[in-house]
Design an enzyme around this catalytic site. Sequence first.
Site, PDB file in Angstrom:
ATOM      1  N   TRP A 171       9.848  23.980  42.371  1.00 27.06           N
ATOM      2  CA  TRP A 171      10.140  23.165  43.280  1.00 27.06           C
ATOM      3  C   TRP A 171      11.801  23.712  43.887  1.00 27.06           C
ATOM      4  CZ3 TRP A 171       7.646  20.496  46.138  1.00 27.06           C
ATOM      5  CH2 TRP A 171       6.199  19.838  45.629  1.00 27.06           C
TER       6      TRP A 171
ATOM      7  N   ASP B  67      17.944  17.711  42.276  1.00 28.97           N
ATOM      8  CA  ASP B  67      16.303  17.159  42.641  1.00 28.97           C
ATOM      9  C   ASP B  67      15.875  16.707  41.355  1.00 28.97           C
ATOM     10  OD1 ASP B  67      13.675  16.715  42.969  1.00 28.97           O
ATOM     11  OD2 ASP B  67      13.527  18.775  43.647  1.00 28.97           O
TER      12      ASP B  67
ATOM     13  N   LYS C   9       6.848   9.825  41.381  1.00 30.94           N
ATOM     14  CA  LYS C   9       6.514  10.253  39.933  1.00 30.94           C
ATOM     15  C   LYS C   9       6.999   9.286  39.233  1.00 30.94           C
ATOM     16  CE  LYS C   9       5.984  14.491  41.721  1.00 30.94           C
ATOM     17  NZ  LYS C   9       6.725  15.399  42.688  1.00 30.94           N
TER      18      LYS C   9
HETATM   19  C1  LIG Z   1       6.976  16.334  43.550  1.00 26.68           C
HETATM   20  C2  LIG Z   1       8.444  17.053  43.804  1.00 26.68           C
HETATM   21  C3  LIG Z   1       9.028  17.256  44.952  1.00 26.68           C
HETATM   22  C4  LIG Z   1       8.261  17.041  46.332  1.00 26.68           C
HETATM   23  O1  LIG Z   1       8.310  15.540  46.516  1.00 26.68           O
HETATM   24  P1  LIG Z   1       7.417  14.982  47.912  1.00 26.68           P
HETATM   25  O2  LIG Z   1       8.090  13.687  47.932  1.00 26.68           O
HETATM   26  O3  LIG Z   1       6.128  15.411  48.033  1.00 26.68           O
HETATM   27  O4  LIG Z   1       8.261  15.908  48.861  1.00 26.68           O
HETATM   28  C5  LIG Z   1      10.278  18.000  44.779  1.00 26.68           C
HETATM   29  N1  LIG Z   1      10.742  18.196  43.817  1.00 26.68           N
HETATM   30  C6  LIG Z   1      10.258  17.975  42.442  1.00 26.68           C
HETATM   31  C7  LIG Z   1      10.997  18.296  41.446  1.00 26.68           C
HETATM   32  C8  LIG Z   1       9.002  17.357  42.452  1.00 26.68           C
HETATM   33  O5  LIG Z   1       8.129  17.023  41.269  1.00 26.68           O
END
Ligand SMILES: *Cc1c(COP(=O)(O)O)cnc(C)c1O
Length: 363
Positions: free
Chosen positions: A103, A173, A197
């Site tokens: 990511w 993030d 998540k």
């Molecule tokens: C799932 C995830 C993303 C992407 O998320 P979306 O909502 O599908 O764009 C980005 N960063 C991390 C760490 C993730 O687990």
Amino acid sequence: MSDSRIFNFSAGPATLPLPVLEQAQAELLCYPGAGASVMEISHRSKAFAGILEEAKSNLKTLLGASDEYHVLFTPGGATMQFSMLAMNFLKGGTADYINVGSWASKAMKEAARCGTVRTAWSGKNENYVRVPANSELDLDPKAAYVHFTSNETIQGIQFSSEPEVNGKPLFCDASSDFLCRPTDINKYALLYAGAQKNIGPSGTAVVILRKDMLDQVPENLPPLLDYKNMVENDSLYNTPATFTIYIISLVSRWLLKEIGGLEKMYAINKDKAKLLYDAVDASGGFYRGHALPDSRSIMNVTFRVGTEEQEKQFLSQAAAAGLDGLKGHRSVGGCRASIYNAMPMEGVVALRDFMLEFQRVNG
Ligand SMILES: *Cc1c(COP(=O)(O)O)cnc(C)c1O
């Protein structure tokens, strides 16, 4: 296919707290006082204003965020934030990115469209098995910000504390470990998380943004990609994902009222993760963890099982036993148990017991 609920270890969209789903079900046809479903009422209605307000205030309470911080709900999930934050704050300059996995790499690729992305550290050559120590970071004094990924969902590695960035704005993030433990929000200029998540359904990101950052937002950005515009309109510039925000209000309420806050959530999460890592460590190599012990995630437990053939059997037998979503991401293979806030202890105990039994029979 069974009609009853399984233990769902999917990495995302992921399991939600059962009491939240039950409440949403009870209110699905008629949100109290609104005479209609949350999905059917105006985003400018009084009822929805109350939902939005509660979602924001619960999140601020959980994070201990002062009025120096805005809470936003933005479309496009975390991936849109990869671009949006760079359009607002990179703007042809330089930013430092800590590359701890899949990511982080994606965030870097998107930011590179808007300026110079420096790699302050990369775990790529080690196959992303750990996060860096502060002493390993190579930071640029001219960087507009430092970006890190607090938990790499695919590799299953997690920072145990924030990187030290010498006063630079820290961006994070936190998609896959948002609200999994107490967080000193004052260390962050920007923290964002795709909702699916740990806090709600997919399609939206929660963004926590420090107010002074708004001074840097350039003119003439597309309105939904302009933090200033989003703040000025309280996330209501266009029609937001109202049902998602409603579920976020319920999950954050559940964290506050039923769990009792982030210290309690953290204690539960640590206990859950320990059950699985202990099973891996005691298996004599039958189960092999991906992450180095110091960098192990308490949200995504990644491991390999016996032989390739045994790993396939493990996944199919687990699914048959009501333990599903354990297949690792297609880019790394293996197994991954995502044990976010909403995964109950019983689910983790059931998986641990399954692992012990599978090894007894096949090991
Ligand atoms: C799932 C995830 C993303 C992407 O998320 P979306 O909502 O599908 O764009 C980005 N960063 C991390 C760490 C993730 O687990």
